[in-house]
Design a protein around this motif. Structure first.
Motif, mmCIF file in Angstrom:
data_model
loop_
_atom_site.group_PDB
_atom_site.id
_atom_site.type_symbol
_atom_site.label_atom_id
_atom_site.label_comp_id
_atom_site.label_asym_id
_atom_site.label_seq_id
_atom_site.Cartn_x
_atom_site.Cartn_y
_atom_site.Cartn_z
ATOM 1 N N VAL A 170 -11.522 12.684 22.809
ATOM 2 C CA VAL A 170 -11.611 12.546 21.154
ATOM 3 C C VAL A 170 -10.333 13.162 20.743
ATOM 4 O O VAL A 170 -9.804 12.702 19.486
ATOM 5 N N ALA A 171 -9.823 14.114 21.349
ATOM 6 C CA ALA A 171 -8.677 14.834 20.729
ATOM 7 C C ALA A 171 -7.339 14.045 20.977
ATOM 8 O O ALA A 171 -6.626 13.948 19.673
ATOM 9 N N ALA A 172 -7.289 13.117 22.017
ATOM 10 C CA ALA A 172 -6.362 12.391 22.332
ATOM 11 C C ALA A 172 -6.476 11.072 21.345
ATOM 12 O O ALA A 172 -5.417 10.573 20.800
ATOM 13 N N VAL A 173 -7.733 10.609 20.807
ATOM 14 C CA VAL A 173 -7.593 9.393 20.199
ATOM 15 C C VAL A 173 -7.756 9.645 18.693
ATOM 16 O O VAL A 173 -7.018 8.864 18.109
ATOM 17 N N VAL A 174 -8.509 10.745 18.153
ATOM 18 C CA VAL A 174 -8.822 10.964 16.962
ATOM 19 C C VAL A 174 -7.699 11.792 16.485
ATOM 20 O O VAL A 174 -7.373 11.911 15.355
ATOM 21 N N GLY A 175 -7.785 12.918 17.346
ATOM 22 C CA GLY A 175 -6.875 14.113 16.738
ATOM 23 C C GLY A 175 -5.443 13.772 16.462
ATOM 24 O O GLY A 175 -4.804 14.078 15.444
ATOM 25 N N THR A 176 -4.844 12.884 17.329
ATOM 26 C CA THR A 176 -3.393 12.468 17.138
ATOM 27 C C THR A 176 -3.301 11.749 15.800
ATOM 28 O O THR A 176 -2.344 11.676 15.297
ATOM 29 N N LEU A 177 -4.423 11.115 15.560
ATOM 30 C CA LEU A 177 -4.225 10.369 14.223
ATOM 31 C C LEU A 177 -4.485 11.191 13.100
ATOM 32 O O LEU A 177 -3.731 10.834 11.696
ATOM 33 N N LEU A 178 -5.320 12.156 13.253
ATOM 34 C CA LEU A 178 -5.355 13.046 11.982
ATOM 35 C C LEU A 178 -4.478 14.256 11.802
ATOM 36 O O LEU A 178 -4.325 14.774 10.804
ATOM 37 N N ILE A 179 -3.864 14.899 12.977
ATOM 38 C CA ILE A 179 -2.879 15.748 13.116
ATOM 39 C C ILE A 179 -1.855 15.665 11.761
ATOM 40 O O ILE A 179 -1.561 16.639 11.118
ATOM 41 N N PRO A 180 -1.132 14.479 12.010
ATOM 42 C CA PRO A 180 0.114 14.491 10.852
ATOM 43 C C PRO A 180 -0.579 14.670 9.448
ATOM 44 O O PRO A 180 -0.070 14.915 8.406
ATOM 45 N N GLY A 181 -1.784 14.026 9.395
ATOM 46 C CA GLY A 181 -2.385 13.923 7.816
ATOM 47 C C GLY A 181 -2.765 15.592 7.485
ATOM 48 O O GLY A 181 -2.362 15.967 6.392
ATOM 49 N N PHE A 182 -3.041 16.320 8.432
ATOM 50 C CA PHE A 182 -3.456 17.790 8.107
ATOM 51 C C PHE A 182 -1.893 18.495 7.972
ATOM 52 O O PHE A 182 -2.107 19.453 6.975
ATOM 53 N N TYR A 183 -1.155 18.164 8.522
ATOM 54 C CA TYR A 183 0.047 18.631 8.394
ATOM 55 C C TYR A 183 0.737 18.384 6.693
ATOM 56 O O TYR A 183 0.919 19.142 6.155
ATOM 57 N N VAL A 184 0.464 17.200 6.439
ATOM 58 C CA VAL A 184 0.790 16.614 5.255
ATOM 59 C C VAL A 184 -0.129 17.286 4.131
ATOM 60 O O VAL A 184 0.806 18.070 3.166
ATOM 61 N N ILE A 185 -1.231 17.516 4.164
ATOM 62 C CA ILE A 185 -2.093 18.257 3.290
ATOM 63 C C ILE A 185 -1.652 19.788 3.104
ATOM 64 O O ILE A 185 -1.392 20.245 1.852
ATOM 65 N N MET A 186 -1.643 20.640 4.301
ATOM 66 C CA MET A 186 -1.301 21.916 4.064
ATOM 67 C C MET A 186 0.507 22.137 3.285
ATOM 68 O O MET A 186 0.542 22.952 2.721
#
Length: 659
Positions: free
Chosen positions: A632-648
């Motif tokens: 799940v980290a490889a499939v979903v996490g890699t999609l969401l991490i750039p978005g987390f960076y943008v938000i922060m």
């Protein structure tokens, strides 16, 4: 690995199951760090056309900081849990020391040996590429483009990311609550024990005959190798009694018992069903404890305690009620106790006033009873090169009947022999053969197991519910053995997980010198945690201590994956690129490295997921948690991490503008 072995030996740790798990997973971490270096050098050589040496130098300028950050994060995850107390802390300590040392050595390797090997061994890519490699590169390039488009869409629709994250948190709350709990899974250790109990007052001869019947059943059972029976001894109480017996059964090697019906649980269910057909004895087969010395058998150990001065018969009545209700419950199976309070006994009512008047020492009277009816140690002597004990005891023919007591005499201080028949009266009563105490209270040990489809946590909860319904005010209960350790461990789980997240966050704050940007990494942890819970839920595995060790590892690995993306996005932003462009570029640049490290770790853990044989339950618990979390980290996490960076990053810069 040699360095890790050396440190473990220096600390006095043996290579046991826990350290072996740590070493297996440490290999994956070492490979991941090497892949990060090699992949980046290869990419620079391909994109910029630099020779291996220059490409390696440039690559290390880019990946040194992420490698150091991921190393510190993983060590921050495991070092604090090494100081937890109790058996739970001991299990965590061995695993955490193994991982922490391996991670440190892996970082040194990634910063020194891996670059040197890249500069020496890597060659510029040949124009002629094998067809399988061409097809793979074509597929991966297409996958990278689709991933980049998805990331580009999500970072521009951060509301969707927030909604997905909230759904993930809700799913974690729901699944974690439904997941059965446990402490250490019951293992097929290649052996089990059988407790044999006959009615009170049964002779040793009757016990031996019951043992022979149980022996015959076991001898015909497929998968059984050797059988050892002992008459007159109870492994449950640890005492000798004529109506008790013990059988120790060893099974064939695990390689010969690959079929499901030859697993120890299946064999136990089969033989217990046949033991019910022996009416003259209560016979129960049970598994060995998961940790040697932690109890007498697998399952749970429930201590029923009497607080007041109640009778043994009252304790027997409550025990029988609990056993009946427990064996009717779908969550429990094979619940039994060796306690009985209706064993025929002789009660000697000594007239102590008359004893004193006749000048008899009370200790002398008791010594006479012990010497003739029991035995008393005198001394030892040497003969034939051996040492023999001298024990005084009356011949069997002079201590078989009750009237034999009246034939005994005791000497008073006037040197006169006084018959015991004039000093006491004899009556027949019923009482317990053995009186046990737990926490200074009279207690009854009740043992049992969770039935199929239920965890040890379900069994503990059900026994506590029955105790609240049945126990009178003058009785209470306590847990011992593995059940007690499971209850203690349940209180530590939240502390362990919070410690791991807290130390990861603090190290990230120190690394990035920012309280906000660190959350871009921390927010990836729930994504991996959901994957671990889903893996356990689908596989039907309880949330036990091995799964919780897997959770801790997943936290560190999820943070490691996020750091590889966030670190590059942060550098791109510092070079002047817009936030969205920096996030998109970092995601595209690090996608191959993240997927390669994730797949290598997943494939390395997969053998634990399908483990069979010795310690397979423990390996599946740990492997399934890590396997599900990494997927799940490889499939979903890699999609969401750039978005987390943008938000922060937007929150940080928006706050700066306001100031």
């Amino acid at each position: 690995m040699i360095g890790t072995f050396a440190v473990l030996l220096a600390l006095g740790y043996s290579i046991n199951l826990i350290t072996l798990f740590g070493l297996i997973l440490a290999i994956g971490i070492v490979v991941d760090d090497a892949i990060v270096v090699i992949e980046n050098v290869s990419r620079i050589m391909e994109e910029e056309g630099l020779p291996p040496r220059e490409a390696t130098v440039k690559s290390m300028e880019q990946v040194s900081a992420p490698i150091i950050a991921t190393t510190l994060v993983l060590m921050a995850t495991f070092v604090p849990v090494a100081f937890l107390p109790g058996i739970t802390g001991q299990l965590y300590r061995q695993f955490s020391v193994t991982i922490a040392v391996s991670v440190l050595i892996s970082a040194i390797n990634a910063l020194t040996l891996s670059p040197a090997l890249c500069a020496t061994l890597l060659k510029p890519e040949s124009k002629k590429v094998w067809l399988p490699f061409k097809l793979f590169n074509k597929f991966f390039n297409g996958l990278t483009k689709r991933y980049t488009k998805s990331v580009s869409f999500l970072i521009r629709k951060t509301v969707i990311i927030v909604i997905i994250f909230l759904i993930i948190l809700g799913a974690i709350y729901t699944i974690y609550g439904k997941l059965p709990t446990g402490f250490i899974p019951s293992e097929d250790q290649g052996a089990f024990m059988v407790n044999v109990q006959l009615p009170p007052g049964a002779s040793l001869e009757r016990t031996s005959k019951a043992l022979e019947k149980a022996y015959d059943i076991l001898a015909k059972t497929k998968g059984v190798k050797d059988i050892l029976s002992v008459s007159g001894f109870s492994i449950i109480t640890g005492t000798c009694s004529a109506n008790m017996g013990l059988i120790i059964v060893t099974l064939d090697d695990w390689s010969k018992r690959t079929a499901p019906d030859l697993h120890v649980d299946a064999i136990l269910a089969k033989v217990n069903e046949e033991f019910y057909q022996i009416p003259e004895a209560s016979i129960s087969a049970f598994n060995l404890p998961p940790i040697p010395g932690l109890g007498t058998g697998g399952g749970f150990q429930f201590e029923l305690q009497q607080k007041g001065e109640g009778s043994a018969q009252a304790l027997q009545t409550v025990t029988n009620e609990i056993l009946y209700q427990a064996n009717q419950s779908p969550e429990l199976t094979e619940v039994f106790s060796t306690y009985t309070a209706n064993i025929p006994q002789l009660y000697l009512n000594i007239n102590r006033e008359k004893v004193m008047k006749l000048g008899i020492n009370l200790n002398d009277l008791f010594s006479v009873l012990q010497t003739y009816l029991g035995s008393i140690y005198v001394n030892e002597f040497n003969k034939f090169g051996k040492v023999f004990q001298v024990l005084m005891q009356a011949e069997a023919g002079f201590r078989n009947e009750v009237v034999d007591i009246n034939r005994l005499y005791v000497r008073n201080k006037f040197n006169e022999m006084v018959p015991l028949s004039t000093l006491m009266s004899i009556s027949t009563i019923l009482g317990p053969d053995v009186i046990s105490h737990y926490n200074m209270l009279t207690s009854v040990n009740i043992q049992g197991s969770a039935s199929g489809g239920h965890s040890s946590g379900d069994a503990i909860k059900k026994m506590e519910e029955l105790a609240k319904e049945i126990l009178p005010p003058d009785m209470t209960y306590s847990w011992t053995g593995t059940a007690y350790q499971e209850i203690l461990a349940g209180n530590l789980v939240a502390i362990i997980l919070m410690l791991a997240i807290t130390f990861i966050y603090l190290f990230l704050v120190a690394q990035y010198e920012s309280w906000m940007i660190s959350f871009a990494v921390i927010l990836s942890i729930p994504v991996a945690f959901l994957g671990a819970l889903l893996g356990l839920y689908i596989a039907g595995i309880a949330n036990n201590i091995y799964a919780q060790i897997g959770f801790t590892l997943i936290f560190g690995m999820a943070a490691k994956t996020a750091i590889l993306i966030v670190e590059f996005a942060k550098d791109q932003r510092q070079e002047g690129k817009p936030i969205l462009e920096a996030a998109e570029f970092a995601a595209h640049l690090r996608f191959r490295a993240v997927i390669m490290t994730g797949i290598s770790f997943i494939l390395g853990v997969f053998p634990l997921v399908i483990a069979t044989g010795a310690s397979s339950a423990s390996r599946r618990s740990l492997g399934t948690a890590v396997f599900g979390g990494m997927i799940v980290a490889a499939v979903v996490g890699t999609l969401l991490i750039p978005g987390f960076y943008v938000i922060m990053q937007k929150l940080i810069e928006g706050k700066k503008k306001k100031n």
